[in-house]
Design an enzyme around this catalytic site. Structure first.
Site, PDB file in Angstrom:
ATOM      1  NE  ARG A 177      -4.007  -1.991   2.243  1.00  0.00           N
ATOM      2  CZ  ARG A 177      -3.863  -3.228   2.682  1.00  0.00           C
ATOM      3  NH1 ARG A 177      -2.724  -3.598   3.225  1.00  0.00           N
ATOM      4  NH2 ARG A 177      -4.849  -4.093   2.596  1.00  0.00           N
ATOM      5  NE  ARG A 181      -0.909  11.464   1.044  1.00  0.00           N
ATOM      6  CZ  ARG A 181      -0.473  11.812   2.237  1.00  0.00           C
ATOM      7  NH1 ARG A 181       0.183  12.942   2.388  1.00  0.00           N
ATOM      8  NH2 ARG A 181      -0.702  11.051   3.277  1.00  0.00           N
ATOM      9  NE  ARG A 254      15.904  -5.560  11.203  1.00  0.00           N
ATOM     10  CZ  ARG A 254      17.198  -5.620  10.897  1.00  0.00           C
ATOM     11  NH1 ARG A 254      17.873  -6.733  11.087  1.00  0.00           N
ATOM     12  NH2 ARG A 254      17.818  -4.553  10.431  1.00  0.00           N
ATOM     13  NE  ARG A 285      13.048   7.052  12.503  1.00  0.00           N
ATOM     14  CZ  ARG A 285      11.748   7.045  12.791  1.00  0.00           C
ATOM     15  NH1 ARG A 285      10.886   7.599  11.952  1.00  0.00           N
ATOM     16  NH2 ARG A 285      11.291   6.503  13.903  1.00  0.00           N
ATOM     17  CD  GLU A 310      15.026   6.177  14.982  1.00  0.00           C
ATOM     18  OE1 GLU A 310      14.571   5.276  14.232  1.00  0.00           O
ATOM     19  OE2 GLU A 310      14.297   6.970  15.605  1.00  0.00           O
ATOM     20  CE1 TYR A 358       5.463  -0.906  13.886  1.00  0.00           C
ATOM     21  CE2 TYR A 358       3.339  -0.376  12.903  1.00  0.00           C
ATOM     22  CZ  TYR A 358       4.558   0.019  13.413  1.00  0.00           C
ATOM     23  OH  TYR A 358       4.858   1.356  13.470  1.00  0.00           O
ATOM     24  CG  ASP A 360       0.835   2.885  13.777  1.00  0.00           C
ATOM     25  OD1 ASP A 360       2.066   2.863  13.937  1.00  0.00           O
ATOM     26  OD2 ASP A 360       0.283   3.015  12.664  1.00  0.00           O
TER      27      ASP A 360
END
Length: 373
Positions: A177, A181, A254, A285, A310, A358, A360
């Site tokens: 996905r 945009r 991980r 990052r 990171e 996982y 959020d």
């Protein structure tokens, strides 16, 4: 003999803290224990030079569920932070997620029609090479979604650092996905609400655990029989395989290693999140924490800044497990453990580690709000 508590909650992260809040409101007796020296799990923040540093990595709250948004804001007011990361590839900067700004930076196209035509041109070879079959791996999937330029510059290196595996060895569904945009919109999330708690995530955890008995520096497994004997039910948010003594084998994760640096300047990179997408840069990052909560002149009124580099790596014993590894071996193993968990009438398993899934932050809270307590 009556037990001392209705619930022993193992782990004080978002699942455990939200459950404790609801249970206390329902008049239940709760004890929350955590093996770390602090409460809050991975959303814990450390104050450095007046800046709330996300100790276990950047956490950005986002949801379209108004009930969840209203709930967290009833504990602490959230600010207006909008996640708009930037990608650095060989010194050139690109906006994320992939939008008209990215396509202009990549190809110089200025209209949605020009961008669409360029993406279709880029995708053509990859689509043709599949000859009608489904993409077999992440690389094939990404190439059929956005083409060669974006894949090579903004996806390949970052993804291989993130997972420690080549893109051809990762499953296609990871990137199924990929957002594209055709608008000048750098907002990473499509959710209606997003932000950071004003004053940091510790304010949220402290509010959720207000009035709840807590103990830190306590490992459930060091004296499991005693902990199990003091409560009618256990809410377990630790590692699912550890709860069952690794009887089927160990699940893989991980993890992330952080290098934190306090700099004698007010503004290092001008953004909270900058991804480094080339494979040769070892970190994934750099986070500049003050930008989560300081805007405009506030950035310069705070004379120092804190940055975190990171590094994504394989998890080994003694490290903090972060992300489940969603390959067939681990998913099959997790299903065996989940089958055992489903047979436990007096244990509630919840969260990323206990469900090997996982999550959020908002879905964690939504799940707890929907539980019968």
């Amino acid at each position: 003999m009556e037990k001392k508590y209705d619930f022993l909650i193992v782990g004080s992260g978002l699942f455990g803290a939200t459950f404790a809040y609801r249970a206390r409101k329902a008049g239940k007796r709760c004890l929350v224990i955590d093996k770390r020296a602090h409460l809050g799990g991975n959303v814990y923040c450390e104050k450095v030079e007046g800046i709330n540093v996300h100790k276990y990595g950047a956490h950005i709250f986002h949801t379209s569920n108004k009930a969840v948004w209203d709930f967290v804001n009833s504990i602490v007011e959230f600010n207006r932070y909008t996640n708009s990361p930037v990608a650095n590839y060989k010194g050139k900067l690109y906006n994320l997620p992939f939008n008209m700004n990215t396509f202009y930076q990549m190809w110089g196209v200025k209209t949605p029609e020009e961008a669409r035509a360029k993406i279709e041109e880029q995708k053509a070879d990859a689509v043709a090479s599949l000859n009608g079959r489904e993409p077999a791996n992440l690389e094939e999937q990404a190439l059929t979604l956005v083409g060669r330029d974006i894949f090579e510059k903004l996806i390949k290196g970052y993804t291989e650092k993130q997972w420690g595996r080549k893109c051809v060895d990762l499953p296609a569904f990871i990137i199924k996905r990929l957002p594209v945009r055709l608008a000048f919109d750098n907002n990473y999330f499509n959710d209606r609400y997003q932000g950071i708690p004003m004053g940091g995530y510790n304010k949220l955890i402290d509010g959720l655990l207000s009035g709840v008995e807590t103990q830190v520096n306590v490992d459930f497994f060091d004296d499991r029989a005693r902990w199990e004997s003091i409560a009618d039910k256990i809410v377990f948010t630790g590692k699912l395989d550890e709860f069952y003594g690794y009887r089927f084998g160990k699940l893989e994760y991980r993890t992330v290693r952080f290098e934190n640096e306090t700099l004698d300047m007010p503004n290092y990179q001008g953004n909270a999140v900058v991804n480094y997408t080339e494979r040769e840069v070892p970190y994934t990052r750099i986070i500049e924490h003050k930008h989560f909560e300081m805007f405009g002149q506030d950035v310069y009124d705070c004379p120092k800044t804190v940055v975190s580099r990171e590094y994504s790596t394989e998890w080994t014993e003694g490290m903090e497990p972060y992300y489940p590894v969603n390959d067939s071996r681990n998913n099959e193993l997790a299903e065996k453990y989940r089958a055992l968990a489903a047979q436990e009438p007096s244990v509630i398993f919840g969260g990323r580690l206990a469900e090997y899934k996982y999550y959020d932050m908002a879905p964690i809270i939504e799940r707890v709000l929907n539980l019968e307590i």
